[in-house]
Design a protein around this motif. Structure first.
Motif, PDB file in Angstrom:
ATOM      1  N   PRO A   1     -38.100  12.694  -2.824  1.00  0.00           N
ATOM      2  CA  PRO A   1     -39.414  12.728  -2.158  1.00  0.00           C
ATOM      3  C   PRO A   1     -40.590  12.872  -3.127  1.00  0.00           C
ATOM      4  CG  PRO A   1     -38.455  14.898  -2.164  1.00  0.00           C
ATOM      5  CD  PRO A   1     -37.513  14.031  -2.930  1.00  0.00           C
ATOM      6  N   GLU A   2     -40.308  12.861  -4.423  1.00  0.00           N
ATOM      7  CA  GLU A   2     -41.397  13.132  -5.375  1.00  0.00           C
ATOM      8  C   GLU A   2     -42.597  12.200  -5.189  1.00  0.00           C
ATOM      9  OE1 GLU A   2     -38.271  12.825  -6.033  1.00  0.00           O
ATOM     10  OE2 GLU A   2     -37.658  14.818  -6.734  1.00  0.00           O
ATOM     11  N   ASP A   3     -42.321  10.910  -5.148  1.00  0.00           N
ATOM     12  CA  ASP A   3     -43.433   9.973  -5.014  1.00  0.00           C
ATOM     13  C   ASP A   3     -43.776   9.687  -3.543  1.00  0.00           C
ATOM     14  OD1 ASP A   3     -43.455   9.757  -7.782  1.00  0.00           O
ATOM     15  OD2 ASP A   3     -41.996   8.126  -7.762  1.00  0.00           O
ATOM     16  N   VAL A   4     -42.746   9.536  -2.796  1.00  0.00           N
ATOM     17  CA  VAL A   4     -42.945   9.206  -1.386  1.00  0.00           C
ATOM     18  C   VAL A   4     -42.017  10.044  -0.518  1.00  0.00           C
ATOM     19  CG1 VAL A   4     -42.588   7.408   0.347  1.00  0.00           C
ATOM     20  CG2 VAL A   4     -43.733   6.840  -1.799  1.00  0.00           C
ATOM     21  N   SER A   5     -42.557  10.611   0.517  1.00  0.00           N
ATOM     22  CA  SER A   5     -41.715  11.336   1.479  1.00  0.00           C
ATOM     23  C   SER A   5     -41.274  10.360   2.542  1.00  0.00           C
ATOM     24  CB  SER A   5     -42.507  12.465   2.131  1.00  0.00           C
ATOM     25  OG  SER A   5     -42.613  13.554   1.245  1.00  0.00           O
ATOM     26  N   ILE A   6     -40.126  10.646   3.108  1.00  0.00           N
ATOM     27  CA  ILE A   6     -39.643   9.722   4.126  1.00  0.00           C
ATOM     28  C   ILE A   6     -38.960  10.497   5.247  1.00  0.00           C
ATOM     29  CG2 ILE A   6     -37.512   9.288   2.886  1.00  0.00           C
ATOM     30  CD1 ILE A   6     -37.779   6.363   3.779  1.00  0.00           C
ATOM     31  N   ILE A   7     -39.175  10.045   6.426  1.00  0.00           N
ATOM     32  CA  ILE A   7     -38.613  10.752   7.575  1.00  0.00           C
ATOM     33  C   ILE A   7     -38.078   9.735   8.580  1.00  0.00           C
ATOM     34  CG2 ILE A   7     -40.818  10.835   8.836  1.00  0.00           C
ATOM     35  CD1 ILE A   7     -40.085  13.667   9.678  1.00  0.00           C
ATOM     36  N   GLY A   8     -36.958  10.077   9.163  1.00  0.00           N
ATOM     37  CA  GLY A   8     -36.324   9.141  10.100  1.00  0.00           C
ATOM     38  C   GLY A   8     -36.353   9.651  11.531  1.00  0.00           C
ATOM     39  N   PHE A   9     -35.523   9.060  12.356  1.00  0.00           N
ATOM     40  CA  PHE A   9     -35.467   9.451  13.766  1.00  0.00           C
ATOM     41  C   PHE A   9     -34.043   9.205  14.251  1.00  0.00           C
ATOM     42  CE2 PHE A   9     -36.540  10.049  18.093  1.00  0.00           C
ATOM     43  CZ  PHE A   9     -37.868  10.475  18.190  1.00  0.00           C
ATOM     44  N   ASP A  10     -33.470  10.178  14.884  1.00  0.00           N
ATOM     45  CA  ASP A  10     -32.102  10.141  15.437  1.00  0.00           C
ATOM     46  C   ASP A  10     -31.263  11.282  14.895  1.00  0.00           C
ATOM     47  OD1 ASP A  10     -32.331   7.964  17.047  1.00  0.00           O
ATOM     48  OD2 ASP A  10     -31.183   6.580  15.792  1.00  0.00           O
ATOM     49  N   ASP A  11     -31.471  11.534  13.593  1.00  0.00           N
ATOM     50  CA  ASP A  11     -30.611  12.483  12.905  1.00  0.00           C
ATOM     51  C   ASP A  11     -29.150  12.111  13.093  1.00  0.00           C
ATOM     52  OD1 ASP A  11     -29.859  14.608  11.343  1.00  0.00           O
ATOM     53  OD2 ASP A  11     -29.591  15.925  13.074  1.00  0.00           O
ATOM     54  N   GLN A  12     -28.817  10.922  12.697  1.00  0.00           N
ATOM     55  CA  GLN A  12     -27.412  10.546  12.781  1.00  0.00           C
ATOM     56  C   GLN A  12     -26.628  11.249  11.695  1.00  0.00           C
ATOM     57  OE1 GLN A  12     -28.251   6.142  11.700  1.00  0.00           O
ATOM     58  NE2 GLN A  12     -26.177   6.521  11.005  1.00  0.00           N
ATOM     59  N   LEU A  13     -25.340  11.284  11.884  1.00  0.00           N
ATOM     60  CA  LEU A  13     -24.440  11.993  10.988  1.00  0.00           C
ATOM     61  C   LEU A  13     -24.744  11.760   9.511  1.00  0.00           C
ATOM     62  CD1 LEU A  13     -22.159  13.818  11.496  1.00  0.00           C
ATOM     63  CD2 LEU A  13     -20.581  11.891  11.513  1.00  0.00           C
ATOM     64  N   GLU A  14     -24.961  10.524   9.162  1.00  0.00           N
ATOM     65  CA  GLU A  14     -25.128  10.171   7.752  1.00  0.00           C
ATOM     66  C   GLU A  14     -26.407  10.717   7.142  1.00  0.00           C
ATOM     67  OE1 GLU A  14     -24.184   8.173  10.120  1.00  0.00           O
ATOM     68  OE2 GLU A  14     -22.164   7.548   9.515  1.00  0.00           O
ATOM     69  N   ALA A  15     -27.353  11.085   7.998  1.00  0.00           N
ATOM     70  CA  ALA A  15     -28.632  11.567   7.475  1.00  0.00           C
ATOM     71  C   ALA A  15     -28.439  12.793   6.583  1.00  0.00           C
ATOM     72  CB  ALA A  15     -29.582  11.886   8.619  1.00  0.00           C
ATOM     73  N   SER A  16     -27.492  13.634   6.954  1.00  0.00           N
ATOM     74  CA  SER A  16     -27.259  14.853   6.176  1.00  0.00           C
ATOM     75  C   SER A  16     -26.728  14.566   4.782  1.00  0.00           C
ATOM     76  CB  SER A  16     -26.226  15.755   6.852  1.00  0.00           C
ATOM     77  OG  SER A  16     -26.493  15.881   8.196  1.00  0.00           O
ATOM     78  N   PHE A  17     -26.142  13.397   4.632  1.00  0.00           N
ATOM     79  CA  PHE A  17     -25.487  13.105   3.360  1.00  0.00           C
ATOM     80  C   PHE A  17     -26.148  11.972   2.602  1.00  0.00           C
ATOM     81  CE2 PHE A  17     -22.437  15.073   6.196  1.00  0.00           C
ATOM     82  CZ  PHE A  17     -22.112  16.198   5.451  1.00  0.00           C
ATOM     83  N   ALA A  18     -27.348  11.649   3.016  1.00  0.00           N
ATOM     84  CA  ALA A  18     -28.083  10.649   2.262  1.00  0.00           C
ATOM     85  C   ALA A  18     -28.579  11.314   0.985  1.00  0.00           C
ATOM     86  CB  ALA A  18     -29.251  10.141   3.084  1.00  0.00           C
ATOM     87  N   THR A  19     -29.008  10.517   0.053  1.00  0.00           N
ATOM     88  CA  THR A  19     -29.556  11.089  -1.170  1.00  0.00           C
ATOM     89  C   THR A  19     -31.001  10.704  -1.280  1.00  0.00           C
ATOM     90  OG1 THR A  19     -28.599   9.169  -2.267  1.00  0.00           O
ATOM     91  CG2 THR A  19     -27.474  11.250  -2.545  1.00  0.00           C
ATOM     92  N   PRO A  20     -31.892  11.619  -1.130  1.00  0.00           N
ATOM     93  CA  PRO A  20     -31.654  13.000  -0.696  1.00  0.00           C
ATOM     94  C   PRO A  20     -31.438  13.049   0.807  1.00  0.00           C
ATOM     95  CG  PRO A  20     -33.985  12.585  -0.864  1.00  0.00           C
ATOM     96  CD  PRO A  20     -33.302  11.320  -1.337  1.00  0.00           C
ATOM     97  N   PRO A  21     -30.842  14.139   1.278  1.00  0.00           N
ATOM     98  CA  PRO A  21     -30.642  14.303   2.715  1.00  0.00           C
ATOM     99  C   PRO A  21     -31.946  14.034   3.457  1.00  0.00           C
ATOM    100  CG  PRO A  21     -29.497  16.017   1.565  1.00  0.00           C
ATOM    101  CD  PRO A  21     -30.256  15.260   0.519  1.00  0.00           C
ATOM    102  N   LEU A  22     -31.804  13.289   4.523  1.00  0.00           N
ATOM    103  CA  LEU A  22     -32.984  12.773   5.217  1.00  0.00           C
ATOM    104  C   LEU A  22     -33.549  13.722   6.277  1.00  0.00           C
ATOM    105  CD1 LEU A  22     -34.680  10.106   5.611  1.00  0.00           C
ATOM    106  CD2 LEU A  22     -33.066   9.566   7.449  1.00  0.00           C
ATOM    107  N   THR A  23     -34.818  13.975   6.154  1.00  0.00           N
ATOM    108  CA  THR A  23     -35.514  14.693   7.218  1.00  0.00           C
ATOM    109  C   THR A  23     -35.582  13.749   8.414  1.00  0.00           C
ATOM    110  OG1 THR A  23     -36.853  16.002   5.702  1.00  0.00           O
ATOM    111  CG2 THR A  23     -37.712  15.684   7.932  1.00  0.00           C
TER     112      THR A  23
END
Lengths: 340, 340
Positions: free
Chosen positions: A273-295
């Motif tokens: 997230p240093e340069d750009v922050s990113i946020i998703g929607f759903d919070d699917q299982l894989e979100a926790s294990f993304a690099t970096p873990p997805l908000t």
DNA sequence: TTGGGATATGAAAGCGGTTTCATACTATAC
DNA sequence: GTATAGTATGAAACCGCTTTCATATCCCAA
């Protein structure tokens, strides 16, 4: 001495029970359905006979005779999204163990196919119907509800008050965008979902509202149209960069799109997230294990499916029920941080 | 002038057709089922009547009378894995449009529940059964197959020759491991799946065989037991690092575990693929959008589901069918590279 | 005791098809 | 022209259960 025995796997019927318990089949039927008072002696006699002979009523005979089919129809849209799949799972899991069995039909997001699927379900005389997402037009649905108990999940149908389970997409999007704003972001891009999909529309609205409440001017150039898939995320970033507008944060309409966006950023050497922050929607299982873990904004898909199944069963049995509230929940992980 | 009209939504029955076409219901039934030759005139008369009156045979009456139920049972295991979900999707999509409807039941990976679910399905007199994964013991399944047409997907059952659709897990694992070896890796760790799950076992075997063929000694310390989930991947890396054994590549039993591993590596500042290559199994949707995109062994889940549905329908109708081959396919992306 | 209202129960009529069986009608053979 | 083997078709039984309707019991007031 009519038939030479050897019934082997012959099913035991209500008649067998009647004979065994020394009552008429009517009586057996009565204890079976609790429809009419039956003398206690006979009742237990019947019950015992049923147990002893391992009786199982024939569903087809039952429904033919006008009873229920103990069957619930689930109309899905073959999108394979984690959210809709989660709902189906919830429904399925809640239904196993009950006397109801789920029949699935798929609309593949196409109205014609959806109608046909609905026909099939109705033709199978399901006792109730669960609509998972989808966007069949109202008029079609209107008389559906009059014909049989219905519940809609992941979709809001105005006239179906108290028969819809959904999270407030606008609110979820608001929270997401607001989270970014609170972190100091002002240049927030948004990758939409399929543009005319209700969820997309609501999420876009939530995004706009957050901006507005923070007095940030809405900028059309910060919007990229997506399709809820990963590729959209990739393309969106490319588009965004080509517009040479600065942005420090991205709100993607769903996680998969967020993954795509994150990947495109990675390719460009832009760090999250240093340069750009990113946020998703759903919070699917894989979100926790993304690099970096997805908000992300969590939608309790499975819980919703479960609640839908519960509600429908009660609805069928004319019991009162209550639909719990499903607030969207912001799950903050490591893909968002304060703007530099 | 018996009933005062107003049948409104009354269903048209075989009797109505018979009357309209001026034949007996037997004849109608015959053209309906093509069971006995019927005079061409009458046949068309019946057909026309059916069309005109929009006749739809009542499934329940039909099955009661001994016919088929036009229903197919699907036994799943509530794991929510992309692979099994994909299979279900394939089955579902292939079945929509046919005269068969799928009834789902879920075993939740627990034998008792699985049995019960099976009972339900059989009790509903499904015409055929699709087993998706699962691990019910053989003896139970044995007489199942004798009772009704069955097909198993994502699972190999020895005695069920030609009724199983699965990818060769051993081969897939071999390919994965071999890919790493060809890239020059020698210190290859493996995170297993649920240890007594057949797929895990086969994948481990494939891994071992690849090592062996390359004359690399198998090292117990390079193995970490996982559970097919993301957390396992994280833990495995921690364990691996704590053993202070060098490794330059990881073969994870599935993608989700690979994601977990990749995350743990990221946390340790170990870069993928520069420091460590990583490869998964399943090639789920998200693999393409991981950072970096994950090299994985693709299992054609949806295609398998479709093929299973096709095969079962043919099996039910006693037509010959052929089960296509489903070779695992190595999808090389960016999470693997030559060892430094 | 008797009449009347409940209450429990059985017989029988469906529900909408399939299938067996017998019959009427054809075509073929002698 | 009659015996013989098919063929097409309708009548009726049946699948297993629900439900209506009529009957048999029983209880209590009159």
């Amino acid at each position: 001495m009519k038939k030479p025995a050897a019934p082997s796997r012959k099913n035991v019927t209500i008649n067998d029970i009647a004979r065994q318990a020394n009552v008429s089949k009517s009586t057996v039927s009565r204890v079976l359905n609790d429809s009419t008072p039956v003398n206690e002696d006979k009742r237990t006699a019947v019950l015992e006979a049923m147990k002893a002979m391992n009786f199982e009523p024939n569903i087809f005979a039952r429904s033919l005779a006008g009873g229920q089919t103990k069957t619930i129809g689930i109309l899905t849209q073959n999108i394979g999204s984690p959210f809709y799949d989660g709902i189906s799972q919830g429904v399925l899991s809640r239904l196993t163990g009950t006397s109801y069995s789920p029949i699935f039909a798929d609309g593949q997001w196409k109205p014609e196919i959806g109608y046909a699927a609905l026909e099939t379900l109705v033709g199978r005389k399901v006792d109730g119907l669960i609509l998972v997402g989808g966007r069949l037009p109202m008029d079609q649905l209107q008389d559906l509800r009059e014909r049989l108990p219905c519940v809609a999940v992941g979709r809001k149908i105005d006239e179906w008050e108290s028969q819809c389970l959904y999270v407030d997409n606008e609110e979820g999007a608001f929270q997401a965008t607001n989270h970014l704003i609170e972190l100091g972001h002002r240049k927030i891009a948004h990758i939409t979902g399929i543009i005319d999909h209700p969820d997309s529309i609501h999420r876009l609205e939530g995004y706009k509202r957050a901006l507005q409440e923070a007095s940030i001017a809405f900028d059309e150039d910060m919007i990229c149209e997506g399709l809820f898939d990963g590729e959209s995320g990739v393309k969106a970033i490319e588009t965004l960069l080509s517009r040479s507008k600065d942005f420090t944060a991205i709100f993607a309409a769903n996680d998969l799109t967020a993954f795509g966006a994150r990947l495109a950023l990675y390719r460009q050497g832009i760090s999250v997230p240093e340069d750009v922050s990113i946020i998703g929607f759903d919070d699917q299982l894989e979100a926790s294990f993304a690099t970096p873990p997805l908000t992300s904004v969590r939608q309790p898909a499975k819980e919703m499916g479960e609640a839908a199944a519960d509600a429908l069963v009660k609805l069928i049995n004319k019991q009162s029920y209550e639909i719990p509230d499903f607030p969207p929940e912001l799950i903050i992980r490591e893909s968002t941080q304060e703007v530099k």
